[in-house]
Every structure is written in C-alpha cells, then in structure tokens.
Scaffold this active site. Structure first.
Site, PDB file in Angstrom:
ATOM      1  N   PRO A 156       0.823  -1.209   0.000  1.00  0.00           N
ATOM      2  CA  PRO A 156       0.000   0.000   0.000  1.00  0.00           C
ATOM      3  C   PRO A 156       0.856   1.257   0.000  1.00  0.00           C
ATOM      4  CG  PRO A 156      -0.745  -1.548   1.666  1.00  0.00           C
ATOM      5  CD  PRO A 156       0.563  -2.051   1.152  1.00  0.00           C
ATOM      6  N   PHE A 157       0.438   2.229  -0.792  1.00  0.00           N
ATOM      7  CA  PHE A 157       1.085   3.541  -0.840  1.00  0.00           C
ATOM      8  C   PHE A 157       0.008   4.567  -0.552  1.00  0.00           C
ATOM      9  CE2 PHE A 157       2.433   7.451  -2.829  1.00  0.00           C
ATOM     10  CZ  PHE A 157       3.770   7.538  -2.472  1.00  0.00           C
TER      11      PHE A 157
END
Length: 67
Positions: A2-3
């Site tokens: 996840p970013f």
C-alpha cells in the site's frame, strides 16, 4: 504494498504529522492485512495560499473569519 499519499495544508506540528503517518499505517495494516514494513505513507504539506476551494484560498478564508 500500500502507498498512501496525503495532502494537507501547512500549519500542523511535526508531532501531528507523525501521528497522522502512524495512524494511517495502522489503519492500512488493520484493514488490508498488509505488513507494516510494506506500507508507505507520504504527507505533502501545501501552503495555505496554494490551496483553494470555491476560488477562495485557505489563507483568504482564515483571514476573513472573525477572531
């Protein structure tokens, strides 16, 4: 991996920004099951004169508010 990319107006303390980063990391870990080491968080701070809604900047809006 996840970013999480967050944009906020300048003016928060370093402790507030760090707390936000921590809480976002924890939320991604809790809801997605992503390992904490794989979660990336970027916080971008924008000057209040560079952020507008309805053609009024945050700085203008704050200046026009009664104290």
């Amino acid at each position: 991996m996840p970013f999480i990319d967050v944009t906020i107006a300048q003016g928060r303390s370093p402790e507030q920004v760090r707390s936000l980063m921590h809480e976002l990391t924890e939320a991604a870990h809790r809801t997605l099951g992503a390992p904490i080491a794989n979660i990336r968080v970027v916080v971008r701070e924008v000057p209040k004169t560079h952020w507008a809604a309805g053609d009024v900047t945050i700085a203008e809006r704050e200046a026009s508010m009664p104290e």
